[in-house]
Write a protein that holds these residues in place. Structure first.
Motif, PDB file in Angstrom:
ATOM      1  N   LEU A  12       7.292  -1.459   3.455  1.00 30.42           N
ATOM      2  CA  LEU A  12       7.705  -0.822   2.356  1.00 30.42           C
ATOM      3  C   LEU A  12       6.906  -0.101   1.753  1.00 30.42           C
ATOM      4  CD1 LEU A  12       9.778  -0.522   0.318  1.00 30.42           C
ATOM      5  CD2 LEU A  12       9.189  -2.781  -0.974  1.00 30.42           C
ATOM      6  N   LEU A  13       5.545  -0.191   1.894  1.00 30.78           N
ATOM      7  CA  LEU A  13       4.260   0.289   1.498  1.00 30.78           C
ATOM      8  C   LEU A  13       4.256   1.739   2.012  1.00 30.78           C
ATOM      9  CD1 LEU A  13       2.165  -0.004  -0.672  1.00 30.78           C
ATOM     10  CD2 LEU A  13       0.669  -0.762   0.996  1.00 30.78           C
ATOM     11  N   SER A  14       4.595   1.789   3.403  1.00 27.82           N
ATOM     12  CA  SER A  14       4.562   2.907   4.294  1.00 27.82           C
ATOM     13  C   SER A  14       5.565   3.849   3.688  1.00 27.82           C
ATOM     14  CB  SER A  14       4.751   2.646   5.857  1.00 27.82           C
ATOM     15  OG  SER A  14       3.805   1.816   6.409  1.00 27.82           O
ATOM     16  N   LEU A  15       6.708   3.453   3.392  1.00 29.95           N
ATOM     17  CA  LEU A  15       7.888   4.118   2.716  1.00 29.95           C
ATOM     18  C   LEU A  15       7.327   4.916   1.400  1.00 29.95           C
ATOM     19  CD1 LEU A  15      10.790   2.048   3.537  1.00 29.95           C
ATOM     20  CD2 LEU A  15      10.350   4.297   4.611  1.00 29.95           C
ATOM     21  N   GLU A  16       6.801   4.041   0.795  1.00 32.66           N
ATOM     22  CA  GLU A  16       6.284   4.491  -0.659  1.00 32.66           C
ATOM     23  C   GLU A  16       5.357   5.465  -0.605  1.00 32.66           C
ATOM     24  OE1 GLU A  16       4.999   0.968  -2.714  1.00 32.66           O
ATOM     25  OE2 GLU A  16       6.935   0.537  -3.001  1.00 32.66           O
ATOM     26  N   ALA A  17       4.387   5.500   0.644  1.00 25.61           N
ATOM     27  CA  ALA A  17       3.115   6.447   0.865  1.00 25.61           C
ATOM     28  C   ALA A  17       3.669   7.625   1.161  1.00 25.61           C
ATOM     29  CB  ALA A  17       2.333   6.067   2.088  1.00 25.61           C
ATOM     30  N   ILE A  18       4.957   7.666   2.083  1.00 24.39           N
ATOM     31  CA  ILE A  18       5.542   8.969   2.547  1.00 24.39           C
ATOM     32  C   ILE A  18       6.446   9.543   1.126  1.00 24.39           C
ATOM     33  CG2 ILE A  18       5.179   8.446   4.942  1.00 24.39           C
ATOM     34  CD1 ILE A  18       8.503   7.950   4.984  1.00 24.39           C
ATOM     35  N   GLY A  19       6.677   9.043   0.213  1.00 24.05           N
ATOM     36  CA  GLY A  19       7.437   9.537  -0.903  1.00 24.05           C
ATOM     37  C   GLY A  19       8.536   8.820  -1.364  1.00 24.05           C
ATOM     38  N   PHE A  20       8.932   7.655  -0.836  1.00 19.85           N
ATOM     39  CA  PHE A  20      10.212   7.072  -1.317  1.00 19.85           C
ATOM     40  C   PHE A  20       9.814   6.214  -2.599  1.00 19.85           C
ATOM     41  CE2 PHE A  20      11.520   8.018   2.755  1.00 19.85           C
ATOM     42  CZ  PHE A  20      12.994   8.299   2.819  1.00 19.85           C
ATOM     43  N   ARG A  21      10.691   5.973  -3.270  1.00 14.12           N
ATOM     44  CA  ARG A  21      10.411   5.195  -4.506  1.00 14.12           C
ATOM     45  C   ARG A  21      11.593   4.137  -4.728  1.00 14.12           C
ATOM     46  NH1 ARG A  21       6.191   6.536  -3.624  1.00 14.12           N
ATOM     47  NH2 ARG A  21       4.922   7.825  -4.906  1.00 14.12           N
ATOM     48  N   ALA A  22      11.213   2.923  -5.098  1.00  9.59           N
ATOM     49  CA  ALA A  22      12.363   2.059  -5.252  1.00  9.59           C
ATOM     50  C   ALA A  22      13.327   2.329  -6.675  1.00  9.59           C
ATOM     51  CB  ALA A  22      11.608   0.530  -5.589  1.00  9.59           C
ATOM     52  N   ASP A  23      14.612   2.239  -6.531  1.00 10.32           N
ATOM     53  CA  ASP A  23      15.446   2.737  -7.349  1.00 10.32           C
ATOM     54  C   ASP A  23      16.519   1.508  -7.234  1.00 10.32           C
ATOM     55  OD1 ASP A  23      17.050   3.881  -9.119  1.00 10.32           O
ATOM     56  OD2 ASP A  23      17.708   5.292  -8.029  1.00 10.32           O
ATOM     57  N   GLN A  24      16.497   0.598  -7.830  1.00  8.19           N
ATOM     58  CA  GLN A  24      17.700  -0.721  -7.796  1.00  8.19           C
ATOM     59  C   GLN A  24      17.540  -1.212  -6.280  1.00  8.19           C
ATOM     60  OE1 GLN A  24      21.056   0.694  -9.792  1.00  8.19           O
ATOM     61  NE2 GLN A  24      20.311   0.108 -11.733  1.00  8.19           N
ATOM     62  N   GLU A  25      18.616  -1.009  -5.676  1.00  6.69           N
ATOM     63  CA  GLU A  25      18.875  -1.524  -4.291  1.00  6.69           C
ATOM     64  C   GLU A  25      18.685  -0.328  -3.165  1.00  6.69           C
ATOM     65  OE1 GLU A  25      22.434  -3.741  -3.788  1.00  6.69           O
ATOM     66  OE2 GLU A  25      21.821  -5.012  -5.228  1.00  6.69           O
ATOM     67  N   GLU A  26      18.080   0.761  -3.673  1.00  8.82           N
ATOM     68  CA  GLU A  26      17.741   1.973  -2.898  1.00  8.82           C
ATOM     69  C   GLU A  26      16.449   2.279  -3.020  1.00  8.82           C
ATOM     70  OE1 GLU A  26      22.089   4.046  -2.979  1.00  8.82           O
ATOM     71  OE2 GLU A  26      20.534   4.826  -4.271  1.00  8.82           O
ATOM     72  N   LEU A  27      15.972   3.137  -1.698  1.00  7.41           N
ATOM     73  CA  LEU A  27      14.791   3.797  -2.033  1.00  7.41           C
ATOM     74  C   LEU A  27      15.086   5.286  -2.082  1.00  7.41           C
ATOM     75  CD1 LEU A  27      12.956   1.764   0.789  1.00  7.41           C
ATOM     76  CD2 LEU A  27      12.193   1.846  -1.605  1.00  7.41           C
ATOM     77  N   ARG A  28      14.483   6.015  -2.904  1.00  5.55           N
ATOM     78  CA  ARG A  28      14.922   7.395  -3.013  1.00  5.55           C
ATOM     79  C   ARG A  28      13.546   8.172  -2.914  1.00  5.55           C
ATOM     80  NH1 ARG A  28      19.506   9.093  -4.197  1.00  5.55           N
ATOM     81  NH2 ARG A  28      18.566  10.953  -5.263  1.00  5.55           N
ATOM     82  N   ALA A  29      13.724   9.285  -1.699  1.00  9.44           N
ATOM     83  CA  ALA A  29      12.576  10.325  -1.692  1.00  9.44           C
ATOM     84  C   ALA A  29      12.415  11.181  -3.155  1.00  9.44           C
ATOM     85  CB  ALA A  29      12.921  11.157  -0.340  1.00  9.44           C
ATOM     86  N   ARG A  30      11.268  11.217  -3.191  1.00  6.73           N
ATOM     87  CA  ARG A  30      10.890  12.208  -4.385  1.00  6.73           C
ATOM     88  C   ARG A  30      11.555  13.511  -4.213  1.00  6.73           C
ATOM     89  NH1 ARG A  30       4.610  11.293  -5.125  1.00  6.73           N
ATOM     90  NH2 ARG A  30       4.679  11.733  -3.038  1.00  6.73           N
ATOM     91  N   GLU A  31      11.605  14.254  -4.980  1.00  9.02           N
ATOM     92  CA  GLU A  31      12.164  15.566  -5.040  1.00  9.02           C
ATOM     93  C   GLU A  31      11.099  16.472  -4.491  1.00  9.02           C
ATOM     94  OE1 GLU A  31      15.186  16.967  -5.575  1.00  9.02           O
ATOM     95  OE2 GLU A  31      15.997  14.973  -5.852  1.00  9.02           O
ATOM     96  N   GLY A  32      11.433  17.496  -3.659  1.00  5.62           N
ATOM     97  CA  GLY A  32      10.631  18.235  -3.230  1.00  5.62           C
ATOM     98  C   GLY A  32      10.880  19.658  -3.608  1.00  5.62           C
ATOM     99  N   ARG A  33      10.197  20.690  -3.533  1.00  8.23           N
ATOM    100  CA  ARG A  33      10.356  22.207  -4.098  1.00  8.23           C
ATOM    101  C   ARG A  33      11.766  22.714  -3.554  1.00  8.23           C
ATOM    102  NH1 ARG A  33       4.566  25.022  -3.533  1.00  8.23           N
ATOM    103  NH2 ARG A  33       3.270  23.829  -4.852  1.00  8.23           N
ATOM    104  N   ARG A  34      11.840  22.400  -2.141  1.00  3.40           N
ATOM    105  CA  ARG A  34      13.241  22.870  -1.713  1.00  3.40           C
ATOM    106  C   ARG A  34      14.506  22.150  -2.302  1.00  3.40           C
ATOM    107  NH1 ARG A  34      12.827  22.872   4.542  1.00  3.40           N
ATOM    108  NH2 ARG A  34      14.646  24.107   4.663  1.00  3.40           N
ATOM    109  N   ALA A  35      14.352  21.082  -2.341  1.00  5.14           N
ATOM    110  CA  ALA A  35      15.603  20.331  -3.236  1.00  5.14           C
ATOM    111  C   ALA A  35      15.765  20.678  -4.600  1.00  5.14           C
ATOM    112  CB  ALA A  35      15.167  18.688  -3.088  1.00  5.14           C
ATOM    113  N   GLU A  36      14.596  20.790  -5.318  1.00 10.05           N
ATOM    114  CA  GLU A  36      14.603  21.710  -6.705  1.00 10.05           C
ATOM    115  C   GLU A  36      15.129  22.792  -6.719  1.00 10.05           C
ATOM    116  OE1 GLU A  36      10.510  20.867  -7.944  1.00 10.05           O
ATOM    117  OE2 GLU A  36      10.656  18.930  -8.189  1.00 10.05           O
TER     118      GLU A  36
END
Length: 112
Positions: free
Chosen positions: A68-92
């Motif tokens: 889980l720590l590795s997922l957080e290190a590459i940009g995922f954040r816990a959001d209830q029962e999911e992990l969501r990748a942080r928004e990047g410039r392309r997504a924004e």
């Protein structure tokens, strides 16, 4: 910008917690697959969201300390029962310029 945990420290913990080389290879393969999918298709929601209850994710990665720590290190954040990748410039930029297609596919193919 909020900095996540160190990827090096997370991978070190992951390496020490895997019971054998095959488990470490499966965990690293899962991480690599997730990173590759995000890099190639950052606008696709299916690659930006991971279900924490996914059996494939649990078996290959999150059952290990450091997973889980590795997922957080590459940009995922816990959001209830999911992990969501942080928004990047392309997504924004995509959000500002147009609509995104919804994908109701709930398969774990990002880890296969």
């Amino acid at each position: 910008n909020e900095m996540g945990p160190s990827l090096g420290a997370a991978l070190d913990l992951l390496k020490r917690s895997c019971e054998d080389a095959a488990a470490l290879e499966a965990a690293c393969s899962a991480l690599l697959s997730l990173v590759r999918n995000l890099a190639q298709r950052p606008e696709e929601e299916r690659y930006r969201t991971l279900r924490t209850g996914s059996p494939a994710l649990r078996e290959r990665l999150t059952r290990h300390a450091g997973g889980l720590l590795s997922l957080e290190a590459i940009g995922f954040r816990a959001d209830q029962e999911e992990l969501r990748a942080r928004e990047g410039r392309r997504a924004e930029a995509k959000e500002e310029g147009g609509e995104e297609e919804e994908d109701d596919d709930d398969d774990d193919d990002e880890l296969e």
